[in-house]
Motif scaffolding. Structure first.
Motif, PDB file in Angstrom:
ATOM      1  N   SER A 139       0.031  -9.070 -10.120  1.00 59.48           N
ATOM      2  CA  SER A 139      -1.130  -8.257  -9.739  1.00 59.48           C
ATOM      3  C   SER A 139      -0.765  -6.773  -9.665  1.00 59.48           C
ATOM      4  CB  SER A 139      -1.690  -8.734  -8.403  1.00 59.48           C
ATOM      5  OG  SER A 139      -0.692  -8.660  -7.389  1.00 59.48           O
ATOM      6  N   GLN A 148       2.560  -7.604  -0.596  1.00 57.15           N
ATOM      7  CA  GLN A 148       2.282  -8.928  -1.150  1.00 57.15           C
ATOM      8  C   GLN A 148       1.809  -8.779  -2.601  1.00 57.15           C
ATOM      9  OE1 GLN A 148       2.454 -12.036   0.578  1.00 57.15           O
ATOM     10  NE2 GLN A 148       3.474 -10.901   2.205  1.00 57.15           N
ATOM     11  N   THR A 150       0.639 -10.985  -6.102  1.00 55.63           N
ATOM     12  CA  THR A 150       0.206 -12.288  -6.619  1.00 55.63           C
ATOM     13  C   THR A 150       0.694 -12.473  -8.052  1.00 55.63           C
ATOM     14  OG1 THR A 150      -1.789 -12.289  -5.238  1.00 55.63           O
ATOM     15  CG2 THR A 150      -1.779 -13.766  -7.141  1.00 55.63           C
ATOM     16  N   THR A 152       0.459 -14.825 -11.350  1.00 54.03           N
ATOM     17  CA  THR A 152      -0.459 -15.787 -11.975  1.00 54.03           C
ATOM     18  C   THR A 152       0.199 -16.377 -13.217  1.00 54.03           C
ATOM     19  OG1 THR A 152      -2.375 -14.546 -11.195  1.00 54.03           O
ATOM     20  CG2 THR A 152      -2.745 -16.129 -12.963  1.00 54.03           C
ATOM     21  N   THR A 194      -1.176 -19.939  -9.126  1.00 55.42           N
ATOM     22  CA  THR A 194      -0.890 -18.645  -8.497  1.00 55.42           C
ATOM     23  C   THR A 194       0.128 -18.815  -7.385  1.00 55.42           C
ATOM     24  OG1 THR A 194      -2.752 -18.888  -6.956  1.00 55.42           O
ATOM     25  CG2 THR A 194      -3.178 -17.722  -9.025  1.00 55.42           C
ATOM     26  N   VAL A 196       1.931 -16.186  -4.222  1.00 58.60           N
ATOM     27  CA  VAL A 196       1.973 -14.885  -3.569  1.00 58.60           C
ATOM     28  C   VAL A 196       3.342 -14.700  -2.922  1.00 58.60           C
ATOM     29  CG1 VAL A 196       0.946 -13.409  -1.809  1.00 58.60           C
ATOM     30  CG2 VAL A 196      -0.518 -14.935  -3.157  1.00 58.60           C
TER      31      VAL A 196
END
Length: 265
Positions: A139, A148, A150, A152, A194, A196
C-alpha cells in the motif's frame, strides 16, 4: 392300413389343435443400459458429467436402482415394458480411481428375483497442466518507522488442475512464517490475500507461494518489492505581519509547515 391312417389322422388333429390354440409365451426380462461421460480424462480427482439411458425391451421390472461403485445415484422404481429411463448428473471421481474400472450397475426385480445389468467405464489419466501466477503489492513504499503497511497478494490458477495446501510466506514478513491459512484454488479461479505488517526498518519482500497439484509440490517466486523506512522531516517557517511592536502587544504570525520527505504524515 386303416390303423396306420387312423394314427396319422390323430397326429394331424393334435398339431391342428396346437396351431389353433398357440401356447402363451413365457415372460422375460430384457434391459439394456448405455453409459456416456465427459470429460473422458482427468489429471487429478474431479467431477465428470455422467449420463445413463436405461431401455426396458422386455416385460415390466420393479425396484430399479442405479448405482456407481456401490453408491446409489437414482431410484427409478418400476419400469414398464418398452419404457426408457434416463439419468444425468455430476459424479466425483477420486484421484485413486483415475485409470481404474468404475462399475455402473442397474439392479432390479423381475418375477420376485433380483437381477442386474452393468457397464464399466474408465476415466483416463491426463497430464496435468499446472500454471499459477502470483504478484504482490504494498500500500506504501516509503513510510516512517512504526507505520502499518498492507501487502496484497494476487493469485490466479491459469492451468487446468486444482491447487491445494497453498501458503504464502516471506522472510521479511511475520517472522518468515506463512502470512495466511492454507487454501485451495480451482482451475481458472483467482484469490486475493492481504497481510498487514508494521515497518521498523527498510525491507525487501520476496514472497514465495508453495502448493501441491496432481500429487506434486511446487514453489512460485514472486517479484520482490522494497518498502523503505524514512524519518520524517518538516520545514517550519514563521512570518510576523509587523516587524516592530510595543512591549506586551500581540501581533499575528503566519506559520508554514512543509513536509520535505516523499511520504505522508
Amino acid at each position: 392300413m386303416k390303423k396306420i391312417l387312423s394314427m396319422a389322422l390323430a397326429v394331424l388333429m393334435v398339431f391342428g389343435l396346437f396351431g389353433a390354440f398357440p401356447l402363451a409365451a413365457s415372460a422375460a426380462a430384457d434391459v439394456d443400459m448405455n453409459v456416456t461421460f465427459s470429460p473422458t480424462s482427468l489429471s487429478t480427482g474431479g467431477n465428470i458429467d455422467l449420463n445413463v439411458d436405461v431401455h426396458n425391451n422386455g416385460d415390466a421390472i420393479q425396484n430399479a436402482v442405479l448405482s456407481v461403485d456401490g453408491r446409489t445415484l437414482k431410484e427409478f422404481g418400476d419400469i414398464g415394458s418398452g419404457d426408457v429411463k434416463t439419468y444425468g448428473g455430476e459424479y466425483e471421481v477420486a484421484t485413486s480411481k483415475i485409470g481404474q474400472d468404475i462399475k455402473v450397475v442397474l439392479t432390479y426385480e423381475f418375477e420376485g428375483a433380483e437381477k442386474q445389468v452393468s457397464q464399466t467405464i474408465r476415466v483416463a489419466k491426463k497430464e496435468a497442466n499446472v500454471k499459477v501466477s502470483a504478484q504482490v503489492k504494498a500500500s506504501r513504499e516509503a513510510v516512517p518507522r512504526g507505520t502499518q503497511v498492507t501487502f496484497t497478494f494476487a493469485i490466479e490458477n491459469e492451468g487446468d488442475t486444482k491447487i491445494e495446501n497453498a501458503t504464502i510466506s516471506a522472510s521479511a514478513l511475520n517472522g518468515g512464517k506463512a502470512v495466511c491459512d492454507a487454501f485451495s484454488l480451482e482451475a481458472g479461479k483467482s484469490k486475493v490475500v492481504t497481510y498487514v505488517g508494521e515497518i521498523q526498518k527498510s525491507i525487501t519482500v520476496s514472497p514465495k507461494l508453495k502448493y501441491t497439484a496432481a500429487g506434486k509440490t511446487y514453489t512460485e517466486d514472486m517479484s520482490p518489492i522494497d518498502v523503505k523506512m524514512t524519518e520524517a522531516e518538516l520545514e517550519v517557517t514563521a512570518v510576523a505581519e509587523s516587524t516592530s511592536v510595543e512591549a506586551g502587544a500581540q501581533g499575528p504570525i503566519d506559520v508554514t509547515i512543509k513536509n520535505t520527505r516523499s511520504m505522508d504524515l
